[in-house]
Design an enzyme around this catalytic site. Structure first.
Site, mmCIF file in Angstrom:
data_model
loop_
_atom_site.group_PDB
_atom_site.id
_atom_site.type_symbol
_atom_site.label_atom_id
_atom_site.label_comp_id
_atom_site.label_asym_id
_atom_site.label_seq_id
_atom_site.Cartn_x
_atom_site.Cartn_y
_atom_site.Cartn_z
ATOM 1 N N LYS A 144 -7.214 1.085 2.397
ATOM 2 C CA LYS A 144 -6.012 1.404 3.167
ATOM 3 C C LYS A 144 -6.301 2.137 4.470
ATOM 4 O O LYS A 144 -5.394 2.329 5.276
ATOM 5 C CB LYS A 144 -5.064 2.260 2.341
ATOM 6 C CG LYS A 144 -4.563 1.617 1.058
ATOM 7 C CD LYS A 144 -3.606 2.561 0.357
ATOM 8 C CE LYS A 144 -3.202 2.016 -0.997
ATOM 9 N NZ LYS A 144 -2.310 2.958 -1.708
ATOM 10 N N GLY A 196 0.851 -1.178 0.000
ATOM 11 C CA GLY A 196 0.000 0.000 0.000
ATOM 12 C C GLY A 196 0.886 1.226 0.000
ATOM 13 O O GLY A 196 2.038 1.170 0.440
ATOM 14 N N THR A 197 0.363 2.321 -0.513
ATOM 15 C CA THR A 197 1.232 3.493 -0.652
ATOM 16 C C THR A 197 0.739 4.693 0.159
ATOM 17 O O THR A 197 0.806 4.661 1.379
ATOM 18 C CB THR A 197 1.420 3.842 -2.134
ATOM 19 O OG1 THR A 197 0.140 3.881 -2.783
ATOM 20 C CG2 THR A 197 2.261 2.802 -2.829
ATOM 21 N N THR A 198 0.239 5.734 -0.463
ATOM 22 C CA THR A 198 0.156 7.036 0.186
ATOM 23 C C THR A 198 -1.063 7.231 1.091
ATOM 24 O O THR A 198 -2.204 7.011 0.681
ATOM 25 C CB THR A 198 0.176 8.144 -0.880
ATOM 26 O OG1 THR A 198 1.259 7.893 -1.771
ATOM 27 C CG2 THR A 198 0.364 9.497 -0.240
#
Length: 281
Positions: A86, A53-55
């Site tokens: 997320k 997962g990112t931002t």
């Protein structure tokens, strides 16, 4: 004993013995192998390829705090998932946004939710906001061995502090170290670009509506420069997840609301591709 438990329907003595209000402490004594930090990974060569997962971004406003995230998960240079979740509620007044190895992060969030629920049932009261932040720090620290093999989890924790009557944000590093952020914060691969965007747009006294627009703008800017961050996907109707915490509790912004904000930003970006400018003094 297990056979006797099944036949009588009684709980084992461990479940009835007074002890710590921490669910993790209970597991560490009676089923330590279940805890993520106690698992032994097989030897591997190089980095382990797993969806990441990112931002994640957070911002306080006049009366609460917002935690939001994009929807993309990546694996190397590939898009592993376009609509990953997320951002999760931790309890009635707080939420966790995950960045890092997606599978471990989701598992950590579920354990954190159980930890807070268990404490409330045992003690008859919610854990303080500082206490929640500390418990999450302990969980991240227990994952350090996996983080050293490339399976890091670096969340962002935000919520409404009932005792102080204000929204608060905590960021973490892979060792479990925590820092309280003031005004805004970001984590993940696009965090540098998102933070730069929020730094220019944030000001004290934002309304809830303005804060929602700010976090979506920040995620848009992150997606513009970071390939691992997903921007609003109008064709697939995939938009950022935005959660709001205030004295009224936790609320997730509906997909319809999120899409309206995202579409409005996209329309304005047609005329100004790099987004709004900070006002000059």
């Amino acid at each position: 004993m297990e056979a006797n438990t099944r036949s009588t329907g009684r709980l084992p003595a461990a479940f009835l013995t007074p002890g710590s209000a921490s669910f993790m402490d209970f597991l560490s004594v009676h089923s330590p192998e279940i805890l993520p930090g106690n698992r032994v990974l097989p030897p591997v060569q190089g980095a382990i390829e797993a969806p990441h997962g990112t931002t994640i971004v957070a911002v306080t406003f006049d009366g609460g705090v917002i935690l939001a995230g994009d929807r993309r998960a990546t694996m190397g240079n590939m898009i592993a998932q376009r609509d990953i979740e997320k951002v999760f509620p931790a309890d009635e007044y707080s939420a966790v946004g995950i960045a890092g190895t997606a599978g471990l992060a989701v598992e950590m969030v579920k354990l954190f939710q159980l930890e807070l629920e268990h404490f409330e049932k045992v003690e008859g009261a919610q854990l303080s906001f500082e206490g929640k932040a500390n418990r999450l720090s302990t969980m991240i620290r227990s994952n350090l061995a996996m983080a050293m093999q490339g399976l890091a989890v670096v969340p962002l924790f935000a919520g409404w502090d009932v005792d102080r009557g204000q929204g608060r944000i905590f960021s973490y590093d892979v060792t479990g170290g925590r820092s309280e952020e003031h005004g805004y914060a970001s984590t993940g691969s696009g965090s540098l670009f998102a933070r730069g965007s929020m730094k220019k747009l944030f000001r004290e006294g934002l309304t809830e509506e303005q804060a929602i627009t700010l976090v979506v703008q920040a995620l848009y800017d992150a997606a513009d420069d970071d390939s691992a961050t997903g921007g609003p996907d109008v064709a697939r109707k995939i938009y950022p997840i935005v959660n709001i915490m205030s004295d009224e509790g936790f609320r997730r912004v509906t997909d319809e609301e999120s899409s309206q904000v995202a579409r409005s930003i996209i329309e304005r970006r047609l005329a100004q591709p790099d987004g709004p400018r900070a006002e000059l003094l």
